[in-house]
Scaffold this motif. Structure first.
Motif, PDB file in Angstrom:
ATOM      1  N   GLY A 115      34.571  63.839  39.847  1.00 50.58           N
ATOM      2  CA  GLY A 115      34.039  62.547  40.275  1.00 50.58           C
ATOM      3  C   GLY A 115      33.260  61.850  39.172  1.00 50.58           C
ATOM      4  O   GLY A 115      33.441  60.653  38.925  1.00 50.58           O
ATOM      5  N   VAL A 116      32.404  62.593  38.487  1.00 46.71           N
ATOM      6  CA  VAL A 116      31.643  62.025  37.367  1.00 46.71           C
ATOM      7  C   VAL A 116      32.604  61.629  36.238  1.00 46.71           C
ATOM      8  O   VAL A 116      32.424  60.589  35.605  1.00 46.71           O
ATOM      9  CB  VAL A 116      30.565  63.019  36.874  1.00 46.71           C
ATOM     10  N   SER A 117      33.608  62.446  36.003  1.00 51.62           N
ATOM     11  CA  SER A 117      34.593  62.142  34.957  1.00 51.62           C
ATOM     12  C   SER A 117      35.293  60.811  35.233  1.00 51.62           C
ATOM     13  O   SER A 117      35.549  60.034  34.314  1.00 51.62           O
ATOM     14  CB  SER A 117      35.637  63.250  34.855  1.00 51.62           C
ATOM     15  N   LEU A 118      35.603  60.554  36.493  1.00 46.74           N
ATOM     16  CA  LEU A 118      36.270  59.296  36.838  1.00 46.74           C
ATOM     17  C   LEU A 118      35.377  58.087  36.551  1.00 46.74           C
ATOM     18  O   LEU A 118      35.872  57.018  36.211  1.00 46.74           O
ATOM     19  CB  LEU A 118      36.692  59.307  38.311  1.00 46.74           C
ATOM     20  N   LEU A 119      34.070  58.282  36.671  1.00 43.49           N
ATOM     21  CA  LEU A 119      33.142  57.187  36.390  1.00 43.49           C
ATOM     22  C   LEU A 119      33.060  56.858  34.905  1.00 43.49           C
ATOM     23  O   LEU A 119      32.861  55.702  34.535  1.00 43.49           O
ATOM     24  CB  LEU A 119      31.746  57.522  36.916  1.00 43.49           C
ATOM     25  N   VAL A 120      33.196  57.874  34.045  1.00 42.11           N
ATOM     26  CA  VAL A 120      33.056  57.640  32.603  1.00 42.11           C
ATOM     27  C   VAL A 120      34.393  57.440  31.900  1.00 42.11           C
ATOM     28  O   VAL A 120      34.415  57.143  30.711  1.00 42.11           O
ATOM     29  CB  VAL A 120      32.264  58.778  31.913  1.00 42.11           C
ATOM     30  N   LEU A 121      35.496  57.570  32.617  1.00 44.04           N
ATOM     31  CA  LEU A 121      36.817  57.429  31.989  1.00 44.04           C
ATOM     32  C   LEU A 121      37.053  56.084  31.307  1.00 44.04           C
ATOM     33  O   LEU A 121      37.707  56.050  30.264  1.00 44.04           O
ATOM     34  CB  LEU A 121      37.921  57.677  33.013  1.00 44.04           C
ATOM     35  N   PRO A 122      36.559  54.968  31.839  1.00 38.72           N
ATOM     36  CA  PRO A 122      36.834  53.703  31.148  1.00 38.72           C
ATOM     37  C   PRO A 122      36.250  53.632  29.738  1.00 38.72           C
ATOM     38  O   PRO A 122      36.726  52.864  28.918  1.00 38.72           O
ATOM     39  CB  PRO A 122      36.183  52.651  32.056  1.00 38.72           C
ATOM     40  N   SER A 123      35.253  54.444  29.439  1.00 37.01           N
ATOM     41  CA  SER A 123      34.649  54.419  28.109  1.00 37.01           C
ATOM     42  C   SER A 123      35.360  55.406  27.196  1.00 37.01           C
ATOM     43  O   SER A 123      35.403  56.601  27.464  1.00 37.01           O
ATOM     44  CB  SER A 123      33.166  54.787  28.199  1.00 37.01           C
ATOM     45  N   GLU A 124      35.901  54.886  26.092  1.00 39.66           N
ATOM     46  CA  GLU A 124      36.608  55.738  25.141  1.00 39.66           C
ATOM     47  C   GLU A 124      35.667  56.758  24.498  1.00 39.66           C
ATOM     48  O   GLU A 124      36.046  57.898  24.246  1.00 39.66           O
ATOM     49  CB  GLU A 124      37.260  54.879  24.057  1.00 39.66           C
ATOM     50  N   LYS A 125      34.420  56.367  24.251  1.00 37.09           N
ATOM     51  CA  LYS A 125      33.457  57.265  23.614  1.00 37.09           C
ATOM     52  C   LYS A 125      33.027  58.378  24.560  1.00 37.09           C
ATOM     53  O   LYS A 125      32.867  59.521  24.137  1.00 37.09           O
ATOM     54  CB  LYS A 125      32.243  56.476  23.143  1.00 37.09           C
ATOM     55  N   LEU A 126      32.849  58.055  25.825  1.00 32.17           N
ATOM     56  CA  LEU A 126      32.413  59.061  26.801  1.00 32.17           C
ATOM     57  C   LEU A 126      33.549  59.985  27.231  1.00 32.17           C
ATOM     58  O   LEU A 126      33.298  61.050  27.773  1.00 32.17           O
ATOM     59  CB  LEU A 126      31.787  58.385  28.022  1.00 32.17           C
ATOM     60  N   MET A 127      34.790  59.571  26.980  1.00 30.66           N
ATOM     61  CA  MET A 127      35.926  60.396  27.369  1.00 30.66           C
ATOM     62  C   MET A 127      35.887  61.763  26.676  1.00 30.66           C
ATOM     63  O   MET A 127      36.402  62.741  27.196  1.00 30.66           O
ATOM     64  CB  MET A 127      37.243  59.687  27.053  1.00 30.66           C
ATOM     65  N   LEU A 128      35.226  61.837  25.537  1.00 31.18           N
ATOM     66  CA  LEU A 128      35.121  63.103  24.819  1.00 31.18           C
ATOM     67  C   LEU A 128      34.285  64.136  25.578  1.00 31.18           C
ATOM     68  O   LEU A 128      34.305  65.313  25.246  1.00 31.18           O
ATOM     69  CB  LEU A 128      34.538  62.870  23.427  1.00 31.18           C
ATOM     70  N   PHE A 129      33.540  63.711  26.587  1.00 30.94           N
ATOM     71  CA  PHE A 129      32.721  64.623  27.372  1.00 30.94           C
ATOM     72  C   PHE A 129      33.408  65.077  28.653  1.00 30.94           C
ATOM     73  O   PHE A 129      32.814  65.781  29.460  1.00 30.94           O
ATOM     74  CB  PHE A 129      31.372  63.961  27.712  1.00 30.94           C
ATOM     75  N   ILE A 130      34.645  64.685  28.851  1.00 32.34           N
ATOM     76  CA  ILE A 130      35.383  65.022  30.061  1.00 32.34           C
ATOM     77  C   ILE A 130      36.178  66.303  29.812  1.00 32.34           C
ATOM     78  O   ILE A 130      36.982  66.365  28.875  1.00 32.34           O
ATOM     79  CB  ILE A 130      36.328  63.866  30.459  1.00 32.34           C
ATOM     80  N   PRO A 131      35.967  67.345  30.629  1.00 34.63           N
ATOM     81  CA  PRO A 131      36.702  68.601  30.418  1.00 34.63           C
ATOM     82  C   PRO A 131      38.218  68.423  30.477  1.00 34.63           C
ATOM     83  O   PRO A 131      38.946  69.089  29.740  1.00 34.63           O
ATOM     84  CB  PRO A 131      36.227  69.506  31.548  1.00 34.63           C
ATOM     85  N   ASP A 132      38.692  67.525  31.307  1.00 38.32           N
ATOM     86  CA  ASP A 132      40.142  67.310  31.438  1.00 38.32           C
ATOM     87  C   ASP A 132      40.752  66.811  30.133  1.00 38.32           C
ATOM     88  O   ASP A 132      41.892  67.170  29.812  1.00 38.32           O
ATOM     89  CB  ASP A 132      40.425  66.302  32.554  1.00 38.32           C
ATOM     90  N   PHE A 133      40.017  66.012  29.394  1.00 36.45           N
ATOM     91  CA  PHE A 133      40.508  65.532  28.105  1.00 36.45           C
ATOM     92  C   PHE A 133      40.750  66.705  27.168  1.00 36.45           C
ATOM     93  O   PHE A 133      41.806  66.832  26.549  1.00 36.45           O
ATOM     94  CB  PHE A 133      39.506  64.546  27.486  1.00 36.45           C
TER      95      PHE A 133
END
Length: 187
Positions: free
Chosen positions: A87-105
Protein backbone atom coordinates in the motif's frame (compact mmCIF):
# COMPACT_ATOMS: atom_id res chain seq x y z
CA UNK A 1 -7.54 -30.93 2.93
CA UNK A 2 -11.13 -29.82 3.35
CA UNK A 3 -12.82 -28.09 0.39
CA UNK A 4 -14.36 -25.41 2.62
CA UNK A 5 -10.94 -24.59 4.08
CA UNK A 6 -9.40 -24.43 0.62
CA UNK A 7 -12.13 -22.07 -0.64
CA UNK A 8 -11.65 -19.80 2.39
CA UNK A 9 -7.87 -19.79 1.92
CA UNK A 10 -8.27 -19.24 -1.82
CA UNK A 11 -10.33 -16.09 -1.16
CA UNK A 12 -7.82 -14.86 1.44
CA UNK A 13 -4.72 -15.44 -0.70
CA UNK A 14 -6.37 -14.11 -3.86
CA UNK A 15 -6.91 -10.80 -2.08
CA UNK A 16 -3.40 -10.70 -0.60
CA UNK A 17 -1.53 -11.90 -3.70
CA UNK A 18 -3.35 -9.45 -5.98
CA UNK A 19 -2.73 -6.58 -3.56
CA UNK A 20 0.91 -7.55 -3.12
CA UNK A 21 1.42 -7.92 -6.88
CA UNK A 22 -0.07 -4.51 -7.63
CA UNK A 23 3.15 -2.45 -7.17
CA UNK A 24 5.08 -4.80 -9.46
CA UNK A 25 2.23 -4.75 -11.95
CA UNK A 26 2.21 -0.93 -11.99
CA UNK A 27 6.00 -0.85 -12.43
CA UNK A 28 5.74 -3.31 -15.33
CA UNK A 29 2.91 -1.40 -17.00
CA UNK A 30 4.08 2.16 -16.36
CA UNK A 31 7.86 1.93 -16.49
CA UNK A 32 8.49 -1.13 -18.67
CA UNK A 33 5.49 -0.54 -20.96
CA UNK A 34 4.27 -4.12 -20.51
CA UNK A 35 0.65 -3.36 -21.41
CA UNK A 36 0.04 -5.78 -24.24
CA UNK A 37 -2.44 -8.65 -23.94
CA UNK A 38 0.55 -11.04 -24.17
CA UNK A 39 2.21 -9.38 -21.17
CA UNK A 40 -1.03 -9.62 -19.18
CA UNK A 41 -1.45 -13.21 -20.29
CA UNK A 42 2.02 -13.94 -18.89
CA UNK A 43 1.81 -12.02 -15.61
CA UNK A 44 -1.65 -13.08 -14.46
CA UNK A 45 -0.99 -16.86 -14.55
CA UNK A 46 2.22 -16.34 -12.58
CA UNK A 47 0.26 -14.46 -9.92
CA UNK A 48 -2.38 -17.21 -10.04
CA UNK A 49 0.37 -19.76 -9.40
CA UNK A 50 1.17 -18.07 -6.09
CA UNK A 51 -2.50 -17.79 -5.15
CA UNK A 52 -2.92 -21.54 -5.63
CA UNK A 53 0.39 -22.31 -3.90
CA UNK A 54 -0.41 -20.31 -0.77
CA UNK A 55 -4.04 -21.50 -0.67
CA UNK A 56 -2.91 -25.11 -0.92
CA UNK A 57 -0.14 -24.80 1.68
CA UNK A 58 -2.45 -23.14 4.18
CA UNK A 59 -5.23 -25.68 3.56
CA UNK A 60 -3.22 -28.86 4.15
CA UNK A 61 -3.51 -30.39 7.59
CA UNK A 62 -0.68 -29.02 9.68
CA UNK A 63 0.56 -25.91 11.44
CA UNK A 64 -0.24 -23.50 8.60
CA UNK A 65 -3.91 -24.49 8.55
CA UNK A 66 -4.44 -24.38 12.32
CA UNK A 67 -5.62 -20.82 13.08
CA UNK A 68 -4.21 -20.89 16.63
CA UNK A 69 -0.78 -22.24 15.67
CA UNK A 70 2.05 -19.72 15.88
CA UNK A 71 3.19 -20.45 12.29
CA UNK A 72 -0.27 -19.76 10.88
CA UNK A 73 -0.60 -16.57 12.93
CA UNK A 74 2.89 -15.45 11.89
CA UNK A 75 2.15 -16.03 8.19
CA UNK A 76 -1.08 -14.01 8.48
CA UNK A 77 0.79 -11.22 10.30
CA UNK A 78 3.53 -11.32 7.66
CA UNK A 79 0.88 -11.05 4.92
CA UNK A 80 -0.65 -8.02 6.66
CA UNK A 81 2.76 -6.34 6.98
CA UNK A 82 3.51 -7.10 3.33
CA UNK A 83 0.09 -5.65 2.38
CA UNK A 84 0.99 -2.43 4.23
CA UNK A 85 4.32 -2.30 2.39
CA UNK A 86 2.47 -2.74 -0.91
CA UNK A 87 0.00 0.00 0.00
CA UNK A 88 2.78 2.44 0.88
CA UNK A 89 4.64 1.42 -2.29
CA UNK A 90 1.61 2.35 -4.39
CA UNK A 91 1.63 5.82 -2.85
CA UNK A 92 5.28 6.49 -3.74
CA UNK A 93 5.26 4.83 -7.18
CA UNK A 94 4.60 8.05 -9.13
CA UNK A 95 7.94 9.42 -7.91
CA UNK A 96 10.90 8.09 -9.88
CA UNK A 97 13.30 8.92 -7.03
CA UNK A 98 11.21 7.19 -4.36
CA UNK A 99 10.73 4.11 -6.54
CA UNK A 100 14.21 3.01 -5.44
CA UNK A 101 12.77 2.38 -1.95
CA UNK A 102 10.11 -0.05 -3.18
CA UNK A 103 10.97 -3.73 -2.57
CA UNK A 104 9.09 -4.77 -5.72
CA UNK A 105 11.41 -2.66 -7.85
CA UNK A 106 14.51 -4.39 -6.49
CA UNK A 107 12.93 -7.85 -6.60
CA UNK A 108 11.95 -7.30 -10.24
CA UNK A 109 15.39 -5.93 -11.04
CA UNK A 110 17.01 -8.96 -9.38
CA UNK A 111 14.75 -11.44 -11.17
CA UNK A 112 15.44 -9.88 -14.57
CA UNK A 113 19.19 -9.93 -13.86
CA UNK A 114 19.16 -13.54 -12.65
CA UNK A 115 17.18 -14.74 -15.65
CA UNK A 116 19.35 -12.78 -18.09
CA UNK A 117 22.45 -14.33 -16.51
CA UNK A 118 20.90 -17.81 -16.58
CA UNK A 119 20.09 -17.41 -20.29
CA UNK A 120 23.64 -16.24 -20.92
CA UNK A 121 25.11 -19.20 -19.01
CA UNK A 122 22.91 -21.64 -20.86
CA UNK A 123 24.14 -20.12 -24.11
CA UNK A 124 20.65 -19.77 -25.41
CA UNK A 125 20.69 -18.63 -28.99
CA UNK A 126 18.16 -15.91 -28.26
CA UNK A 127 18.14 -12.94 -25.98
CA UNK A 128 14.77 -14.05 -24.62
CA UNK A 129 15.55 -13.02 -21.05
CA UNK A 130 17.62 -9.94 -21.79
CA UNK A 131 15.29 -7.12 -20.79
CA UNK A 132 18.14 -4.62 -20.71
CA UNK A 133 18.69 -4.61 -24.48
CA UNK A 134 15.70 -3.44 -26.44
CA UNK A 135 12.15 -2.79 -25.44
CA UNK A 136 10.77 -4.98 -22.65
CA UNK A 137 7.32 -4.72 -24.22
CA UNK A 138 8.58 -6.72 -27.21
CA UNK A 139 9.43 -9.78 -25.11
CA UNK A 140 7.44 -12.98 -25.36
CA UNK A 141 5.25 -14.92 -22.97
CA UNK A 142 7.95 -17.12 -21.41
CA UNK A 143 10.38 -14.37 -20.33
CA UNK A 144 7.60 -12.28 -18.80
CA UNK A 145 6.04 -15.31 -17.08
CA UNK A 146 9.42 -16.52 -15.78
CA UNK A 147 10.37 -13.05 -14.56
CA UNK A 148 7.04 -12.62 -12.78
CA UNK A 149 7.34 -16.08 -11.25
CA UNK A 150 10.91 -15.51 -10.03
CA UNK A 151 10.00 -12.09 -8.65
CA UNK A 152 7.09 -13.75 -6.84
CA UNK A 153 9.46 -16.29 -5.28
CA UNK A 154 11.80 -13.51 -4.15
CA UNK A 155 8.87 -11.57 -2.68
CA UNK A 156 7.65 -14.79 -1.03
CA UNK A 157 11.09 -15.19 0.55
CA UNK A 158 10.69 -11.67 1.95
CA UNK A 159 7.24 -12.64 3.25
CA UNK A 160 8.73 -15.71 4.91
CA UNK A 161 11.45 -13.58 6.52
CA UNK A 162 8.82 -11.16 7.83
CA UNK A 163 6.85 -14.17 9.10
CA UNK A 164 9.97 -15.60 10.76
CA UNK A 165 10.40 -12.40 12.76
CA UNK A 166 6.66 -12.41 13.44
CA UNK A 167 7.04 -15.91 14.98
CA UNK A 168 9.66 -14.55 17.35
CA UNK A 169 7.45 -11.58 18.22
CA UNK A 170 4.31 -13.69 18.69
CA UNK A 171 6.07 -16.28 20.85
CA UNK A 172 7.57 -13.55 23.02
CA UNK A 173 4.18 -11.87 23.40
CA UNK A 174 2.49 -15.20 24.19
CA UNK A 175 5.10 -15.96 26.86
CA UNK A 176 4.60 -12.53 28.45
CA UNK A 177 0.82 -13.04 28.50
CA UNK A 178 1.22 -16.49 30.04
CA UNK A 179 3.66 -15.17 32.63
CA UNK A 180 1.26 -12.34 33.59
CA UNK A 181 -1.63 -14.82 34.02
CA UNK A 182 0.28 -17.07 36.39
CA UNK A 183 -0.19 -16.12 40.02
CA UNK A 184 2.93 -14.73 41.56
CA UNK A 185 4.37 -16.91 44.33
CA UNK A 186 4.21 -15.29 47.75
CA UNK A 187 7.53 -15.09 49.62
Amino acid sequence: MHPATFRRQLRYWTLHCLLNALPSFVIAAAWLKLRSPLALAAMLPAIGTFILLYATLTSLDGPLSAPDHVFSRALKLGAKIRAWISGVSLLVLPSEKLMLFIPDFWCGFLSVGLLARAAELLHSGTNAFNFFNGNAADKGFLPIYATTLLEGFILSFILLMISFFAVIFLQSRDRRKLWKRQPQAEN
